[in-house]
Structure formats: C-alpha cells, structure tokens
Design an enzyme around this catalytic site. Sequence first.
Site, PDB file in Angstrom:
ATOM      1  CG  HIS A  23      29.232  28.913  40.239  1.00  0.00           C
ATOM      2  ND1 HIS A  23      29.317  28.090  38.839  1.00  0.00           N
ATOM      3  CD2 HIS A  23      29.878  29.541  39.921  1.00  0.00           C
ATOM      4  CE1 HIS A  23      30.085  28.794  38.126  1.00  0.00           C
ATOM      5  NE2 HIS A  23      30.717  29.431  38.825  1.00  0.00           N
ATOM      6  CG  HIS A  77      36.835  36.584  35.835  1.00  0.00           C
ATOM      7  ND1 HIS A  77      35.426  37.240  36.047  1.00  0.00           N
ATOM      8  CD2 HIS A  77      36.292  34.955  36.073  1.00  0.00           C
ATOM      9  CE1 HIS A  77      34.657  36.381  36.130  1.00  0.00           C
ATOM     10  NE2 HIS A  77      35.090  35.112  36.222  1.00  0.00           N
ATOM     11  CD  GLU A  79      33.010  33.001  39.317  1.00  0.00           C
ATOM     12  OE1 GLU A  79      32.940  32.946  38.080  1.00  0.00           O
ATOM     13  OE2 GLU A  79      32.178  31.925  39.886  1.00  0.00           O
ATOM     14  CG  ASP A  81      36.593  31.342  40.620  1.00  0.00           C
ATOM     15  OD1 ASP A  81      36.141  32.603  40.455  1.00  0.00           O
ATOM     16  OD2 ASP A  81      36.781  30.700  39.857  1.00  0.00           O
ATOM     17  CG  HIS A 143      32.161  32.653  33.980  1.00  0.00           C
ATOM     18  ND1 HIS A 143      32.365  32.535  34.930  1.00  0.00           N
ATOM     19  CD2 HIS A 143      30.786  32.245  33.657  1.00  0.00           C
ATOM     20  CE1 HIS A 143      31.639  32.013  35.926  1.00  0.00           C
ATOM     21  NE2 HIS A 143      30.435  31.932  35.041  1.00  0.00           N
ATOM     22  CG  ASP A 162      36.668  31.520  34.529  1.00  0.00           C
ATOM     23  OD1 ASP A 162      37.245  31.229  35.407  1.00  0.00           O
ATOM     24  OD2 ASP A 162      35.575  32.168  34.807  1.00  0.00           O
ATOM     25  CE1 TYR A 188      36.346  26.155  34.369  1.00  0.00           C
ATOM     26  CE2 TYR A 188      36.041  26.760  32.153  1.00  0.00           C
ATOM     27  CZ  TYR A 188      36.266  27.124  33.666  1.00  0.00           C
ATOM     28  OH  TYR A 188      36.741  28.330  34.148  1.00  0.00           O
ATOM     29  CG  HIS A 219      39.744  27.235  37.016  1.00  0.00           C
ATOM     30  ND1 HIS A 219      39.518  27.421  38.424  1.00  0.00           N
ATOM     31  CD2 HIS A 219      38.977  28.178  36.418  1.00  0.00           C
ATOM     32  CE1 HIS A 219      38.523  28.288  38.705  1.00  0.00           C
ATOM     33  NE2 HIS A 219      38.228  28.796  37.572  1.00  0.00           N
TER      34      HIS A 219
HETATM   35 FE1  FEO Z   1      34.283  32.883  36.471  1.00  0.00          FE
HETATM   36 FE2  FEO Z   1      36.672  30.854  37.840  1.00  0.00          FE
HETATM   37  O1  FEO Z   1      35.776  32.298  37.598  1.00  0.00           O
END
Ligand code: FEO
Length: 387
Positions: A23, A77, A79, A81, A143, A162, A188, A219
């Site tokens: 993104h 979360h 999202e 990913d 996030h 995140d 990040y 991550h």
């Molecule tokens: Fe906000 Fe790694 O997703």
Amino acid sequence: MAVVLKDNVYWVGAIDWNIREFHGYETKNGSSYNSYIIMDEKVVLIDTVKKYMFDEFYNRIKKVVDPEKIDYIVVNHVEMDHSGSLEKIIEISKATIITNAKAKEHLELHYDTKDWEYLLVDTGDSLNIGSRNLTFVKTPMLHWPDNMVTYCPEDKILFSNDAFGQHIASSERFDFEIDYAIESAKEYFANILLPYRTLIPNAVKTVDTLELDLICPSHGIIWKEDISKIKEKYLEFASNNISEKAVIVYDTMYKSTEKIGLSIAEGLMDSNIEVKIFKISETPISKIITEILDAKYVLVGSPTLNINLYPEVARFLKYMEGLKPNKKIAAAFGSYGWAESATKHIKNTFDILSFDTVEDECLTCRFVPDEEHLEKCHEFGKKLAKM
Ligand code: FEO
C-alpha cells in the site's frame, strides 16, 4: 520447516521474498507474514498469511500438526496480509475464531463468514488452553481499529501483530541473527504507524508491565535479545525529538530545480547541518519518509508542469500528507517557465501538515538559474541553518 520458539510454540508463517510494494510502502527487502501455533490441550493458531501464500503456510503447519486439529484461530488484525488465508484454514479445521467485536465486524465485510464460529474477547480477557493462558489486549489503530495483541504469560511471549514489525524477507527469524532489525523497524514505523504515534507511549507502557522472553510480530524477525531496545526505540520514533538534519526531496525536468536544491544543500552543509538529498524518481519514498521522521528541515522541490506539480513530487506529497510527520521547518522550491505553480501546491501540503514554511525569492526561478541566483540559494541554506 516450522521454527521452534519455545516448547510447543512454533513459527509457521510465510516469506514473501519478492513483494516490493505494500500500500505505497516500497518494500525493498520483501516481507514475511508471521503466523504462530501453540500446541496445548487446545491447538491455537495465531494469525494467518496472505491468500497467495497459503500453500507455504499450510505445508509449514503440517510439519507441526494435522491442520484439522486446530481448535482456535486468534485474529489479532483483519488486514488481508494476516487474514487472507482464514477462509481456507477454517474450511479445513472448522476452528473457532478468537477476536474482538470490531474485528468480527471487519471480517464480515471481507469474507463470507456465515458459518464461522467466534469467541469474542475484550481487553483483559483470558482463555485457558490447557497448561497455558492467553490474554488479549485491544490496541486500536495500531494499525486498524480492529487490532489487538495476545499475551501468553507461561511462555512470556507477546504476539504483537503489526506493532514492532518490520518488512523483511529473510531465512533468519530472530533479531540477533541480522544486523538491520532496528533500522527496518524504524522504516516500518515511519511508513505504517507514524499517523498513530501518539498512541505509542501508552502501548509501550502496557508492554512494560509484561514479563517477556519474546515479542513475536506478524512481519519480519522476532525480538529476543533486543526487547528493551525496540521498546526504547518505539518511544524515540513516536517522540517529537528531531536532529539537526535537512531532507531535500525533489524531482527535476531539465535540472534547474535540482541546481536550486543542491545549492541550498551546500549552504546547509557549510553550516554543519546534516543533509540528505533524494531525487524522488530514483528513491523509494518509504526511505525518504524514514529520513524525514526525525529531521528538523524538509525542503521539497518541483518544476511546474502544466501549471501543476511534477508527477513524482505529487505522489510523494500525498504519501507524506497521509503519514502526518511531526512539525518541520519547510521550504518549497522549483523552476518554471511562465506561470509558477508547483511551489504553491507544495506549500499547500506544508500547511495541511502544520509545517512552518520559510519563504525566499531565490526559491523559484524562471527556466534556468544563473550563478548569481544559485549563490542566493547557497546563502538561503546558511540562513535556514540559523532557524
Ligand atoms: Fe495492518 Fe500487517 O497489516
């Protein structure tokens, strides 16, 4: 293969070696989507991976347990990913999702969830899974509004999603195995968490109350030896501390805008200000934002093109506007032919961000700046350094 973190706790994520865009964040080092399995009386999977990485993830789970035996999936979360492989793994395991009410709402807006079973949790709730307990703490806007973290006191592990992440694709899994973990965490932070930095001190305060052997983000690498350091660094990244540094960002059509920027840079350097100069079309904007995080000065240059900004500069400004860096001393510069417009657009972004904009006649120039003009830019750099 799966990586053993503690007795019966495993990393079962997927490594996205070639992802270069996230993104808008240019992920030059790729990324990983970390998922974890806890084997107890109940088998618990924490977060999943992007949909296209399902096979790698699934094969890793199979090294630890028959996926049909997963009892719970913690969704920290929504999202994609982290939730992209949920549909498939739920279909196989029929597991119950542990998450919060906001995340359930978000899941229902992403997937066909009518057959999914939930155990909804709130901050402070705990679940016994055998010899372990899992405690959940909501961390909204770190996030998304749905974020939460999961803590296992028996193993002293925080599954932070995140928070504390880094976009790194690597064969190494721990902080002590690489020498660029903190630097990657800073990048990040600057590109993902910067707009929410005011929430960080409280989040770190909460983390400080926990006994920790591992922080397992969703991550990048896992924090083991540098847990104190990454907590300190998060407070530093989120603070308004600035260094005597100027970041000069520009793009250029026939090098006139570049000449103005470089002359200002000379003046700043003559005054012992650290200077970082980036031509936007040659540099990942995520790197530029990371340098801006703690800079005192931000200078943005663009030629006027069709009574507007140069396209690469417009892209950068919109990206920076969304990330809302803290206050800077700022200047807009650029060349034009007959109707100067670019610096007005740049200053508009500075106003939106509440930057203190410094004006000077030398900052714009019709067509090509001569020696006299560039000398004025040099002097402007020196003047700026005194502010
Ligand atoms: Fe906000 Fe790694 O997703």
